[in-house]
Design a protein around this motif. Structure first.
Motif: not given
Lengths: 251, 251
Positions: A3, A8, A26, A105, B97, B148, B150, B152-153, B156, B176-177, B181
């Motif tokens: 993996s 990633s 940040e 948009f 963010k 397999e 992760t 993170r994946d 996503r 998009y909003l 977010l």
């Protein structure tokens, strides 16, 4: 192992100096080392600390300033310097205005998104708004009755009413989305008013609709409040210019 | 006359050079003179045309680049230069963010706003999603079954599923909003997974819930779809870290 080797991966792209500066700032925000009200070191000091040129540092600061994250005040005294602000600011409204200008948009999507946000806001306000919220809303509507208002001032108060409804929900992020969207289309809304033969007649209808919406909110009548808000917004879009524009651009 | 003298006054503030440059560019966008795919003149040319220094011009371009309005590519050939992009980009996610890191919005407001957007999206998708949308959603869920992945994946793909539901509504601004977010809180969501003793067990529950949501969407069952999505999101937030954080920060 499989993996880690398969996933990633991300395409490499050139990271510019100002982006690295922003990333460090940040990171410090995320770690809680920078909070609203805090100041950054002077440009001279910070460029030395980061080992970057003054112009590169200034690019990063301009981006943060344009996003409304920091305020840059002239001078060195206790009032001067780069300070982290404590309010969301109008960064998203500025961004959204440009995205709309570039046609990212369609007008239809803007209308549908406004309806979504306004429906949510008025329903939640009808459930939860306090007596204080009702008073504040009534105050705005009273100011909208002033006979000498310009189209621009009328629209500003109109925005204030709708944003205040959203604020009655206590959800500051959703009201931020609402007010940013309103701010981004404000010029367009004023144009609609100014193109009308008699915008004051439209304003009279808008005033009456606002009073009805407020009554439904005060009476905690959720379905009625939703119905009124949707009618209110659709009426405005049917004034012409908006829907023509939408048809044209969506084509 | 009285209205002109009493209203529309605004406090004067210093307008910086880069802001004037941005205002001119924005004006051209609004007039339709700049569209996605168009290029700006070279920095040297544009700084002469505008009568501003190269560093001031570059500040304005950096702001537009950071907002995702333009892409700046190195070189002078047909591939090089400053080009207006044709997609919304991730400007709002970056802004959001930072706003979240500075505590401009509480975790509770983020959760409530997610619920609002997700409810709207799934309801509209249950009404209008096409067979093609269903296929695309199923494809994402199939990929989430790969053993397999992760954390993170997995996250996503989770984001991809929720954003694809929003895209099924055909409202690109509202999706998009939603995606902005999600992108803004992605790091936080991955942290939640990674702190779990066995994130794969949670992932199993998330997988099953996604399948149920997709079924409700396919069966055009709006109330069921809404109920499932709200349960799904609240379950995740009840994993602990999020609600503790919210309580702490809202304090």
């Amino acid at each position: 192992m499989s993996s880690a080797s398969q996933s990633s991966w991300e395409p490499v792209r050139k990271v510019r100096t100002y982006e690295q500066v922003m990333a460090q700032i940040e990171q410090r925000m995320l770690e809680g080392l920078l909070a609203p009200g805090d100041r950054l070191p002077s440009e001279r000091e910070l460029s030395q600390l980061l080992g970057v040129s003054r112009p590169s540092l200034r690019e990063a600061l301009r981006v943060l300033e344009a996003l409304g994250i920091v305020e840059v005040r002239p001078g060195r005294g206790p009032e001067g310097g780069t300070m982290f602000v404590g309010r969301p600011g109008d960064g998203f409204a500025i961004l959204l205005k440009m995205q709309l200008a570039l046609g990212h948009f369609s007008d239809t999507d803007v209308l549908r998104t406004r309806l979504m946000l306004e429906e949510w806001a008025v329903a939640d306000a009808a459930r939860n708004a306090t007596h204080e919220d009702h008073e504040a809303l009534r105050g705005i509507l009273d100011r909208m009755d002033a006979p000498e208002l310009t189209a621009r001032d009328f629209n500003r108060l109109d925005t204030e009413f709708h944003v205040r409804v959203a604020e009655s929900t206590g959800n500051s992020l959703a009201s931020y989305l609402m007010s940013s969207l309103r701010a981004a289309i404000q010029r367009q809304m004023i144009d609609v008013y100014e193109q009308l033969a008699d915008w004051r007649e439209t304003a009279r209808a808008v005033r009456a609709e606002h009073r009805e919406i407020l009554r439904a909110v005060e009476e905690h009548d959720v379905p009625r409040a939703i119905e009124l808000v949707c009618g209110h917004i659709n009426d405005f879009y049917e004034l012409g210019s908006f829907s023509d524009g939408a048809a044209e651009r969506d084509h």
